[in-house]
Design a protein around this motif. Structure first.
Motif, PDB file in Angstrom:
ATOM      1  N   GLY A   1       0.772  -1.232   0.000  1.00  0.00           N
ATOM      2  CA  GLY A   1       0.000   0.000   0.000  1.00  0.00           C
ATOM      3  C   GLY A   1       0.799   1.275   0.000  1.00  0.00           C
ATOM      4  O   GLY A   1       0.223   2.369   0.090  1.00  0.00           O
ATOM      5  N   PHE A   2       2.126   1.195  -0.088  1.00  0.00           N
ATOM      6  CA  PHE A   2       2.949   2.404  -0.142  1.00  0.00           C
ATOM      7  C   PHE A   2       4.267   2.089  -0.837  1.00  0.00           C
ATOM      8  O   PHE A   2       4.657   0.933  -0.965  1.00  0.00           O
ATOM      9  CB  PHE A   2       3.207   2.973   1.262  1.00  0.00           C
ATOM     10  N   VAL A   3       4.921   3.151  -1.294  1.00  0.00           N
ATOM     11  CA  VAL A   3       6.208   3.004  -1.984  1.00  0.00           C
ATOM     12  C   VAL A   3       7.328   3.116  -0.963  1.00  0.00           C
ATOM     13  O   VAL A   3       7.336   4.059  -0.157  1.00  0.00           O
ATOM     14  CB  VAL A   3       6.379   4.088  -3.064  1.00  0.00           C
ATOM     15  N   PRO A   4       8.274   2.180  -0.934  1.00  0.00           N
ATOM     16  CA  PRO A   4       9.388   2.261   0.020  1.00  0.00           C
ATOM     17  C   PRO A   4      10.155   3.578  -0.117  1.00  0.00           C
ATOM     18  O   PRO A   4      10.428   4.038  -1.224  1.00  0.00           O
ATOM     19  CB  PRO A   4      10.272   1.067  -0.369  1.00  0.00           C
ATOM     20  N   GLY A   5      10.443   4.190   1.010  1.00  0.00           N
ATOM     21  CA  GLY A   5      11.176   5.441   1.018  1.00  0.00           C
ATOM     22  C   GLY A   5      10.304   6.677   0.929  1.00  0.00           C
ATOM     23  O   GLY A   5      10.818   7.799   0.956  1.00  0.00           O
ATOM     24  N   SER A   6       8.993   6.480   0.785  1.00  0.00           N
ATOM     25  CA  SER A   6       8.090   7.629   0.674  1.00  0.00           C
ATOM     26  C   SER A   6       7.939   8.332   2.024  1.00  0.00           C
ATOM     27  O   SER A   6       7.959   7.687   3.077  1.00  0.00           O
ATOM     28  CB  SER A   6       6.715   7.187   0.181  1.00  0.00           C
ATOM     29  N   GLU A   7       7.766   9.645   1.971  1.00  0.00           N
ATOM     30  CA  GLU A   7       7.492  10.421   3.179  1.00  0.00           C
ATOM     31  C   GLU A   7       5.980  10.669   3.285  1.00  0.00           C
ATOM     32  O   GLU A   7       5.260  10.653   2.289  1.00  0.00           O
ATOM     33  CB  GLU A   7       8.242  11.750   3.132  1.00  0.00           C
ATOM     34  N   ASN A   8       5.530  10.887   4.499  1.00  0.00           N
ATOM     35  CA  ASN A   8       4.119  11.169   4.754  1.00  0.00           C
ATOM     36  C   ASN A   8       3.206  10.062   4.226  1.00  0.00           C
ATOM     37  O   ASN A   8       2.269  10.301   3.462  1.00  0.00           O
ATOM     38  CB  ASN A   8       3.717  12.512   4.118  1.00  0.00           C
ATOM     39  N   VAL A   9       3.529   8.843   4.593  1.00  0.00           N
ATOM     40  CA  VAL A   9       2.676   7.713   4.227  1.00  0.00           C
ATOM     41  C   VAL A   9       1.404   7.797   5.066  1.00  0.00           C
ATOM     42  O   VAL A   9       1.448   7.736   6.296  1.00  0.00           O
ATOM     43  CB  VAL A   9       3.401   6.372   4.474  1.00  0.00           C
ATOM     44  N   LYS A  10       0.269   7.947   4.401  1.00  0.00           N
ATOM     45  CA  LYS A  10      -0.983   8.159   5.128  1.00  0.00           C
ATOM     46  C   LYS A  10      -1.695   6.853   5.470  1.00  0.00           C
ATOM     47  O   LYS A  10      -2.483   6.801   6.413  1.00  0.00           O
ATOM     48  CB  LYS A  10      -1.906   9.055   4.299  1.00  0.00           C
TER      49      LYS A  10
END
Length: 302
Positions: free
Chosen positions: A241-250
């Motif tokens: 559900g998210f990309v590794p290294g992304s900031e502000n994962v909601k």
């Protein structure tokens, strides 16, 4: 090129160092009839054979040559059988030349050292030329000669004959070693000369072609690394559900037990259709399953 020359020099130096260590810690002639020859030849030939196999295995061109040859697409890509045979022969000669560096170095160094040859051939030398008149049976004669590599087993009256026989065998071994080096050096030089004579390119054009191939391979490897990383990232994002290294994962996705089981375990490369493959179980899952499941917002308590 310079890189190949440096690489071959490093391989040769490592082989020389390995041979010296190998001889110091493992070689001990049995000094027994029938066993000397087998033992000496084994120490000469078996390590050289192993180094040859390793040389083939560590060369990327070997795997480029053999990988996927049973594929029907590979056969369609090269319809000219004669051209294909010429290309395969050329690549095989190139691979073999690189693979022979270590085994030839091993053989040359061991022959110049002389210990293995002395052990292998001691029982087949004649001692009558050295003033040693042995009034014994043929079998006893061979037993005495087989003991020559081991000084402590030789009778005192045969010490002089033994020393002269050892000197002769070392001379033969060292001459064979230097002849091997000379033959290899001449063969390599003539091979480069013939390759240059039959090359369709001029000297500077050939240097440019080598630089182009080297740079193309480096750029291809970099692009392949980035492409595969981006491609894999799409499948990982679908699963978690998210990309590794992304900031502000909601929010993040909570995979189900069935999904964990679907991507776990062992899997081979799976052909999906005539043109495409699934590279992993996660890849297979991401292409088949729709995006759904349980999601958890990261700013909320679990």
């Amino acid at each position: 090129g310079k890189e190949a020359l440096i690489s071959n020099a490093i391989i040769a130096m490592l082989t020389i160092g390995g041979q010296q260590l190998f001889s110091s810690f493992t070689f001990s002639c049995p000094c027994h009839v029938g066993q000397n020859l087998i033992y000496g030849l084994a120490f000469l030939g078996v390590p050289a054979l192993i180094l040859l196999i390793v040389g083939y295995a560590l060369n990327n061109q070997t795997w480029r040559l053999v990988t996927g040859k049973s594929s029907p697409l590979q056969k369609e890509a090269m319809p000219n059988g004669l051209l294909q045979c010429k290309l395969i022969c050329f690549v095989l000669c190139s691979i073999t030349g690189r693979a022979l560096v270590a085994p030839v170095t091993w053989l040359a160094v061991t022959l110049i050292n002389g210990s293995y040859y002395v052990c292998a051939m001691s029982e087949y030398i004649s001692v009558y030329y050295y003033g040693a008149n042995l009034n014994v049976t043929a079998s006893e004669h061979r037993r005495i000669l087989a003991a020559f590599p081991c000084r402590q087993l030789v009778p005192p009256e045969l010490t002089r004959a033994r020393d002269e026989v050892i000197l002769l065998l070392r001379y033969q071994s060292q001459v064979a070693g230097w002849l091997l080096i000379a033959v290899v050096a001449i063969t390599v030089f003539l091979s480069y000369c013939l390759a240059s004579c039959f090359s369709p390119l001029s000297f500077l054009h050939f240097r440019y072609w080598k630089n182009y191939v080297h740079n193309e391979q480096e750029l291809f490897d970099e692009a392949a690394d980035q492409h595969s990383k981006l491609y894999a990232m799409q499948h990982v994002r679908k699963f978690f559900g998210f990309v590794p290294g992304s900031e502000n994962v909601k929010e993040i996705r909570i995979p189900s037990l069935r999904e964990w089981q679907a991507i776990s375990g062992l899997a081979f490369l799976k052909q999906v259709d005539e043109e495409h493959y699934d590279y992993s179980l996660l890849h297979d899952w991401a292409l088949k399953e729709s995006v759904n499941g349980k999601y958890l917002k990261t700013d909320e308590d679990p």
